[in-house]
Design a protein around this motif. Structure first.
Motif, PDB file in Angstrom:
ATOM      1  N   THR A  60      38.139  49.579  45.740  1.00  0.00           N
ATOM      2  CA  THR A  60      37.713  49.885  47.114  1.00  0.00           C
ATOM      3  C   THR A  60      36.283  49.964  47.391  1.00  0.00           C
ATOM      4  N   GLY A  61      35.937  49.278  48.254  1.00  0.00           N
ATOM      5  CA  GLY A  61      34.429  49.000  48.496  1.00  0.00           C
ATOM      6  C   GLY A  61      34.181  48.611  49.883  1.00  0.00           C
ATOM      7  N   LYS A  62      33.017  47.974  50.421  1.00  0.00           N
ATOM      8  CA  LYS A  62      32.878  47.831  51.723  1.00  0.00           C
ATOM      9  C   LYS A  62      32.538  46.219  51.559  1.00  0.00           C
ATOM     10  N   ASP A  63      32.753  45.605  52.839  1.00  0.00           N
ATOM     11  CA  ASP A  63      32.455  44.197  53.185  1.00  0.00           C
ATOM     12  C   ASP A  63      31.134  44.210  53.649  1.00  0.00           C
ATOM     13  N   GLU A  64      30.299  42.951  54.025  1.00  0.00           N
ATOM     14  CA  GLU A  64      29.202  42.923  54.381  1.00  0.00           C
ATOM     15  C   GLU A  64      28.837  43.705  55.894  1.00  0.00           C
ATOM     16  N   THR A  65      29.793  43.866  56.383  1.00  0.00           N
ATOM     17  CA  THR A  65      29.575  44.599  57.777  1.00  0.00           C
ATOM     18  C   THR A  65      29.879  46.185  57.553  1.00  0.00           C
ATOM     19  N   GLY A  66      29.985  46.594  56.313  1.00  0.00           N
ATOM     20  CA  GLY A  66      30.306  48.128  56.070  1.00  0.00           C
ATOM     21  C   GLY A  66      31.508  48.396  56.365  1.00  0.00           C
ATOM     22  N   LYS A  67      32.627  47.388  56.516  1.00  0.00           N
ATOM     23  CA  LYS A  67      33.971  48.047  56.774  1.00  0.00           C
ATOM     24  C   LYS A  67      34.605  48.135  55.383  1.00  0.00           C
ATOM     25  N   ARG A  68      35.427  49.072  55.334  1.00  0.00           N
ATOM     26  CA  ARG A  68      36.114  49.274  54.093  1.00  0.00           C
ATOM     27  C   ARG A  68      37.063  48.160  53.863  1.00  0.00           C
ATOM     28  N   LYS A  69      37.223  47.966  52.356  1.00  0.00           N
ATOM     29  CA  LYS A  69      37.761  46.734  51.893  1.00  0.00           C
ATOM     30  C   LYS A  69      38.587  47.078  50.564  1.00  0.00           C
ATOM     31  N   GLU A  70      39.755  46.716  50.575  1.00  0.00           N
ATOM     32  CA  GLU A  70      40.669  46.977  49.196  1.00  0.00           C
ATOM     33  C   GLU A  70      40.917  45.908  48.598  1.00  0.00           C
ATOM     34  N   GLN A  71      41.122  45.729  47.412  1.00  0.00           N
ATOM     35  CA  GLN A  71      41.858  44.649  46.680  1.00  0.00           C
ATOM     36  C   GLN A  71      42.852  45.641  45.648  1.00  0.00           C
ATOM     37  N   HIS A  72      43.984  44.793  45.506  1.00  0.00           N
ATOM     38  CA  HIS A  72      45.151  45.529  44.537  1.00  0.00           C
ATOM     39  C   HIS A  72      45.351  44.600  43.557  1.00  0.00           C
ATOM     40  N   GLY A  73      46.003  45.214  42.401  1.00  0.00           N
ATOM     41  CA  GLY A  73      46.485  44.553  41.089  1.00  0.00           C
ATOM     42  C   GLY A  73      47.089  45.128  40.449  1.00  0.00           C
ATOM     43  N   VAL A  74      47.459  44.413  39.163  1.00  0.00           N
ATOM     44  CA  VAL A  74      48.157  45.099  37.908  1.00  0.00           C
ATOM     45  C   VAL A  74      47.162  44.852  36.631  1.00  0.00           C
ATOM     46  N   TYR A  75      47.443  45.848  36.094  1.00  0.00           N
ATOM     47  CA  TYR A  75      46.623  45.844  34.519  1.00  0.00           C
ATOM     48  C   TYR A  75      47.548  46.047  33.400  1.00  0.00           C
ATOM     49  N   VAL A  76      47.217  45.618  32.203  1.00  0.00           N
ATOM     50  CA  VAL A  76      47.549  46.215  30.910  1.00  0.00           C
ATOM     51  C   VAL A  76      46.489  46.285  30.192  1.00  0.00           C
ATOM     52  N   THR A  77      46.637  47.430  29.382  1.00  0.00           N
ATOM     53  CA  THR A  77      45.516  47.905  28.432  1.00  0.00           C
ATOM     54  C   THR A  77      46.236  48.061  27.093  1.00  0.00           C
ATOM     55  N   VAL A  78      45.498  47.751  26.104  1.00  0.00           N
ATOM     56  CA  VAL A  78      46.027  47.930  24.798  1.00  0.00           C
ATOM     57  C   VAL A  78      45.121  48.906  24.137  1.00  0.00           C
ATOM     58  N   TRP A  79      45.682  49.917  23.560  1.00  0.00           N
ATOM     59  CA  TRP A  79      45.106  51.125  22.999  1.00  0.00           C
ATOM     60  C   TRP A  79      45.187  51.181  21.357  1.00  0.00           C
ATOM     61  N   LYS A  80      44.344  51.672  20.717  1.00  0.00           N
ATOM     62  CA  LYS A  80      44.156  51.982  19.426  1.00  0.00           C
ATOM     63  C   LYS A  80      43.726  53.193  18.799  1.00  0.00           C
ATOM     64  N   ARG A  81      44.406  53.915  18.106  1.00  0.00           N
ATOM     65  CA  ARG A  81      43.906  55.297  17.591  1.00  0.00           C
ATOM     66  C   ARG A  81      42.770  54.997  16.766  1.00  0.00           C
ATOM     67  N   GLN A  82      41.508  55.516  17.031  1.00  0.00           N
ATOM     68  CA  GLN A  82      40.426  55.368  15.893  1.00  0.00           C
ATOM     69  C   GLN A  82      40.496  56.415  14.911  1.00  0.00           C
ATOM     70  N   HIS A  83      39.523  56.239  13.883  1.00  0.00           N
ATOM     71  CA  HIS A  83      39.517  57.071  12.803  1.00  0.00           C
ATOM     72  C   HIS A  83      39.580  58.266  12.990  1.00  0.00           C
ATOM     73  N   ASN A  84      38.664  58.804  14.348  1.00  0.00           N
ATOM     74  CA  ASN A  84      38.634  60.017  14.479  1.00  0.00           C
ATOM     75  C   ASN A  84      39.788  60.725  15.209  1.00  0.00           C
ATOM     76  N   GLY A  85      40.735  59.944  15.463  1.00  0.00           N
ATOM     77  CA  GLY A  85      41.824  60.367  16.150  1.00  0.00           C
ATOM     78  C   GLY A  85      41.924  60.064  17.754  1.00  0.00           C
ATOM     79  N   GLN A  86      40.989  59.674  18.399  1.00  0.00           N
ATOM     80  CA  GLN A  86      40.784  59.370  19.550  1.00  0.00           C
ATOM     81  C   GLN A  86      41.427  57.869  19.860  1.00  0.00           C
ATOM     82  N   TRP A  87      41.765  57.692  21.227  1.00  0.00           N
ATOM     83  CA  TRP A  87      42.316  56.458  21.669  1.00  0.00           C
ATOM     84  C   TRP A  87      41.081  55.500  22.231  1.00  0.00           C
ATOM     85  N   ARG A  88      41.237  54.521  22.060  1.00  0.00           N
ATOM     86  CA  ARG A  88      40.121  53.411  22.629  1.00  0.00           C
ATOM     87  C   ARG A  88      40.790  52.355  22.937  1.00  0.00           C
ATOM     88  N   PHE A  89      40.451  51.527  24.127  1.00  0.00           N
ATOM     89  CA  PHE A  89      41.172  50.275  24.154  1.00  0.00           C
ATOM     90  C   PHE A  89      40.638  49.140  23.543  1.00  0.00           C
TER      91      PHE A  89
END
Length: 139
Positions: free
Chosen positions: A98-127
């Motif tokens: 969500t952002g604004k175009d050149e005139t200040g009007k609200r602008k939206e883009q939509h999409g899909v994503y995939v994120t691969v996660w790996k557990r780090q040595h400290n137990g936290q998840w990072r992508f």
């Protein structure tokens, strides 16, 4: 539930929660802060229409060029899964920019994503891999 299934389910739950926290941080503190916080050192980020960004330092440099008051990126996890070992997993979902175009009007883009996660040595998840593409507005 058998022990292996319990390990996998725990990882799925943790990955889903981490991804939701990632989106919340992106909304409240900006994409640059969220992506650098949740990225692994060996991260790869796919960029629509451009070569991927490889490595944490490259990602940080790319994100540092974003305006502080730029568009807001949020997303919703639709599916999460993990390896039986509980060390790797992925999330898939829909994003909204969500952002604004050149005139200040609200602008939206939509999409899909995939994120691969790996557990780090400290137990936290990072992508370690993140990518997506634009789509028409969901119905």
């Amino acid at each position: 539930m058998n022990p292996a299934a319990a390990i996998r389910q725990k990882a799925i739950d943790e990955i889903r929660e981490t991804d939701q926290n990632f989106s919340s941080m992106s909304e409240k503190q900006g994409m640059a802060k969220a992506f650098t916080y949740y990225a692994a050192n060996d991260v790869i980020r796919m960029n629509e229409g451009a070569a991927p960004t490889v490595g944490f330092d490259s990602l940080r440099a790319q994100l540092s060029r974003m305006p502080a008051n730029g568009p807001i990126l949020t997303w919703q996890v639709l599916k999460a899964d993990a390896a039986q070992s509980g060390e790797f997993g992925y999330t898939f979902g829909q994003w909204l920019l969500t952002g604004k175009d050149e005139t200040g009007k609200r602008k939206e883009q939509h999409g899909v994503y995939v994120t691969v996660w790996k557990r780090q040595h400290n137990g936290q998840w990072r992508f370690v891999l993140d990518g997506g593409n634009t789509t028409p507005e969901p119905k």
